[in-house]
Design a protein around this motif. Structure first.
Motif, mmCIF file in Angstrom:
data_model
loop_
_atom_site.group_PDB
_atom_site.id
_atom_site.type_symbol
_atom_site.label_atom_id
_atom_site.label_comp_id
_atom_site.label_asym_id
_atom_site.label_seq_id
_atom_site.Cartn_x
_atom_site.Cartn_y
_atom_site.Cartn_z
ATOM 1 N N ILE A 20 3.643 6.735 -13.386
ATOM 2 C CA ILE A 20 3.488 5.511 -12.602
ATOM 3 C C ILE A 20 2.845 4.423 -13.464
ATOM 4 O O ILE A 20 3.292 3.276 -13.477
ATOM 5 C CB ILE A 20 2.648 5.772 -11.325
ATOM 6 C CG1 ILE A 20 3.406 6.736 -10.397
ATOM 7 C CG2 ILE A 20 2.328 4.463 -10.604
ATOM 8 C CD1 ILE A 20 2.582 7.244 -9.234
ATOM 9 N N ILE A 21 1.814 4.791 -14.217
ATOM 10 C CA ILE A 21 1.162 3.832 -15.119
ATOM 11 C C ILE A 21 2.171 3.304 -16.127
ATOM 12 O O ILE A 21 2.221 2.096 -16.396
ATOM 13 C CB ILE A 21 -0.048 4.481 -15.834
ATOM 14 C CG1 ILE A 21 -1.161 4.777 -14.830
ATOM 15 C CG2 ILE A 21 -0.568 3.590 -16.957
ATOM 16 C CD1 ILE A 21 -2.278 5.659 -15.377
ATOM 17 N N ASN A 22 3.001 4.190 -16.676
ATOM 18 C CA ASN A 22 4.011 3.766 -17.654
ATOM 19 C C ASN A 22 5.009 2.788 -17.039
ATOM 20 O O ASN A 22 5.415 1.820 -17.689
ATOM 21 C CB ASN A 22 4.729 4.979 -18.242
ATOM 22 C CG ASN A 22 3.819 5.823 -19.112
ATOM 23 O OD1 ASN A 22 2.754 5.378 -19.552
ATOM 24 N ND2 ASN A 22 4.211 7.063 -19.350
ATOM 25 N N ILE A 23 5.406 3.022 -15.797
ATOM 26 C CA ILE A 23 6.317 2.100 -15.100
ATOM 27 C C ILE A 23 5.662 0.728 -14.974
ATOM 28 O O ILE A 23 6.277 -0.305 -15.245
ATOM 29 C CB ILE A 23 6.704 2.642 -13.707
ATOM 30 C CG1 ILE A 23 7.627 3.858 -13.846
ATOM 31 C CG2 ILE A 23 7.359 1.562 -12.844
ATOM 32 C CD1 ILE A 23 7.838 4.620 -12.546
ATOM 33 N N LEU A 24 4.400 0.705 -14.576
ATOM 34 C CA LEU A 24 3.680 -0.565 -14.406
ATOM 35 C C LEU A 24 3.500 -1.282 -15.741
ATOM 36 O O LEU A 24 3.669 -2.499 -15.823
ATOM 37 C CB LEU A 24 2.327 -0.328 -13.732
ATOM 38 C CG LEU A 24 2.391 0.193 -12.295
ATOM 39 C CD1 LEU A 24 0.996 0.469 -11.765
ATOM 40 C CD2 LEU A 24 3.130 -0.779 -11.394
ATOM 41 N N LEU A 101 -4.550 6.810 -6.553
ATOM 42 C CA LEU A 101 -3.352 6.744 -5.732
ATOM 43 C C LEU A 101 -3.785 7.235 -4.364
ATOM 44 O O LEU A 101 -4.327 8.342 -4.236
ATOM 45 C CB LEU A 101 -2.248 7.621 -6.308
ATOM 46 C CG LEU A 101 -0.926 7.596 -5.570
ATOM 47 C CD1 LEU A 101 -0.292 6.210 -5.623
ATOM 48 C CD2 LEU A 101 0.034 8.618 -6.157
ATOM 49 N N VAL A 102 -3.622 6.384 -3.358
ATOM 50 C CA VAL A 102 -4.174 6.653 -2.037
ATOM 51 C C VAL A 102 -3.064 6.701 -1.004
ATOM 52 O O VAL A 102 -2.262 5.770 -0.895
ATOM 53 C CB VAL A 102 -5.195 5.548 -1.634
ATOM 54 C CG1 VAL A 102 -5.816 5.848 -0.281
ATOM 55 C CG2 VAL A 102 -6.259 5.377 -2.709
ATOM 56 N N LYS A 103 -3.038 7.803 -0.237
ATOM 57 C CA LYS A 103 -2.086 7.914 0.863
ATOM 58 C C LYS A 103 -2.852 7.734 2.161
ATOM 59 O O LYS A 103 -3.811 8.456 2.434
ATOM 60 C CB LYS A 103 -1.392 9.271 0.860
ATOM 61 C CG LYS A 103 -0.318 9.394 1.946
ATOM 62 C CD LYS A 103 0.382 10.732 1.873
ATOM 63 C CE LYS A 103 1.619 10.824 2.710
ATOM 64 N NZ LYS A 103 1.534 10.407 4.079
ATOM 65 N N THR A 104 -2.460 6.714 2.926
ATOM 66 C CA THR A 104 -3.032 6.521 4.252
ATOM 67 C C THR A 104 -1.920 6.780 5.265
ATOM 68 O O THR A 104 -0.768 6.987 4.893
ATOM 69 C CB THR A 104 -3.568 5.080 4.464
ATOM 70 O OG1 THR A 104 -2.469 4.187 4.632
ATOM 71 C CG2 THR A 104 -4.445 4.630 3.303
ATOM 72 N N VAL A 119 9.191 1.900 -6.622
ATOM 73 C CA VAL A 119 9.720 3.141 -6.067
ATOM 74 C C VAL A 119 9.656 4.172 -7.173
ATOM 75 O O VAL A 119 10.175 3.962 -8.267
ATOM 76 C CB VAL A 119 11.169 2.960 -5.554
ATOM 77 C CG1 VAL A 119 11.725 4.286 -5.066
ATOM 78 C CG2 VAL A 119 11.214 1.914 -4.452
ATOM 79 N N PHE A 120 8.988 5.264 -6.878
ATOM 80 C CA PHE A 120 8.840 6.343 -7.845
ATOM 81 C C PHE A 120 9.197 7.643 -7.157
ATOM 82 O O PHE A 120 8.604 8.000 -6.145
ATOM 83 C CB PHE A 120 7.402 6.380 -8.379
ATOM 84 C CG PHE A 120 7.166 7.468 -9.381
ATOM 85 C CD1 PHE A 120 7.692 7.363 -10.665
ATOM 86 C CD2 PHE A 120 6.442 8.588 -9.053
ATOM 87 C CE1 PHE A 120 7.475 8.359 -11.591
ATOM 88 C CE2 PHE A 120 6.229 9.592 -9.977
ATOM 89 C CZ PHE A 120 6.745 9.480 -11.247
ATOM 90 N N GLU A 121 10.194 8.331 -7.688
ATOM 91 C CA GLU A 121 10.683 9.586 -7.110
ATOM 92 C C GLU A 121 10.902 9.449 -5.603
ATOM 93 O O GLU A 121 10.412 10.245 -4.811
ATOM 94 C CB GLU A 121 9.749 10.740 -7.470
ATOM 95 C CG GLU A 121 9.728 11.026 -8.962
ATOM 96 C CD GLU A 121 8.955 12.273 -9.342
ATOM 97 O OE1 GLU A 121 8.449 12.971 -8.443
ATOM 98 O OE2 GLU A 121 8.859 12.533 -10.541
ATOM 99 N N ASN A 122 11.637 8.406 -5.234
ATOM 100 C CA ASN A 122 12.016 8.119 -3.845
ATOM 101 C C ASN A 122 10.837 7.817 -2.930
ATOM 102 O O ASN A 122 10.973 7.882 -1.716
ATOM 103 C CB ASN A 122 12.870 9.249 -3.258
ATOM 104 C CG ASN A 122 14.163 9.417 -4.016
ATOM 105 O OD1 ASN A 122 14.813 8.432 -4.369
ATOM 106 N ND2 ASN A 122 14.534 10.653 -4.299
ATOM 107 N N GLN A 123 9.697 7.489 -3.498
ATOM 108 C CA GLN A 123 8.528 7.112 -2.701
ATOM 109 C C GLN A 123 8.211 5.649 -2.967
ATOM 110 O O GLN A 123 8.137 5.226 -4.114
ATOM 111 C CB GLN A 123 7.309 7.956 -3.104
ATOM 112 C CG GLN A 123 7.361 9.371 -2.656
ATOM 113 C CD GLN A 123 7.210 9.480 -1.155
ATOM 114 O OE1 GLN A 123 6.249 8.975 -0.574
ATOM 115 N NE2 GLN A 123 8.162 10.121 -0.521
ATOM 116 N N LYS A 124 7.992 4.890 -1.905
ATOM 117 C CA LYS A 124 7.554 3.510 -2.055
ATOM 118 C C LYS A 124 6.048 3.514 -2.252
ATOM 119 O O LYS A 124 5.304 4.080 -1.454
ATOM 120 C CB LYS A 124 7.916 2.694 -0.817
ATOM 121 C CG LYS A 124 9.393 2.466 -0.665
ATOM 122 C CD LYS A 124 9.688 1.634 0.558
ATOM 123 C CE LYS A 124 11.188 1.426 0.693
ATOM 124 N NZ LYS A 124 11.524 0.692 1.909
#
Length: 160
Positions: A20-24, A101-104, A119-124
């Motif tokens: 995710i960091i690499n994508i950003l 990384l926080v999931k609420t 979008v990373f591995e089909n997750q927004k």
């Protein structure tokens, strides 16, 4: 490897914070190149105006200079985001902080630089700055805790 699992109905999705960091980081580099190219093109346009139109078009040149200044401000903002991103690690987090990384119950948020949704591995995943009201409301909280923003309660379901 600092991977983690995010369970969804009927599937298990593996995520890796470093990816995710690499994508950003790649998005930031693309933005930097975009603004640098725009600035160079606008400067070239400004030079063309100087050489071909004379002093009669001073107002047009001033408008181009203002545009260059505006683009430079935007480039500086992106470079500040890049500096923030350089400090982020893929280490797992136990509380809401930079790099978490926080999931609420309302979504998945990555506390880094505010770069919108990825979008990373089909997750927004919504990337948010530590300065955003959302992160300020949940900063320092741990899994299972509740925070309120805009009169809406959100439960922190997981933190990586």
């Amino acid at each position: 490897m600092s991977g983690f699992y995010l369970s969804q109905p009927n599937s298990i999705i593996t995520m890796n914070k470093q990816e995710i960091i690499n994508i950003l980081k790649a998005k930031i580099i693309d933005k930097i190149h975009y603004f640098e190219n725009l600035i160079n093109e606008t400067r070239a346009s400004n030079n063309d105006t100087k050489s071909s139109m004379g002093d009669k078009y001073e107002t047009g040149r001033e408008m181009l200079q203002q545009e260059i200044n505006n683009l430079q401000r935007q480039l500086n903002e992106v470079m500040n985001q890049q500096a923030v991103l350089q400090k982020i690690t893929a280490d797992l987090s136990e509380k809401v902080q930079n790099g978490a990384l926080v999931k609420t119950n309302k979504g998945l948020f990555y506390v880094a630089a505010s770069m919108g949704e990825i979008v990373f591995e089909n997750q927004k995943i919504m990337t948010v700055s530590a300065e955003s009201p959302l992160v300020k409301a949940m900063f320092g909280k741990k899994m299972g805790e509740v925070f309120t923003i805009n009169n809406i309660n959100q439960n922190i379901e997981n933190i990586w």
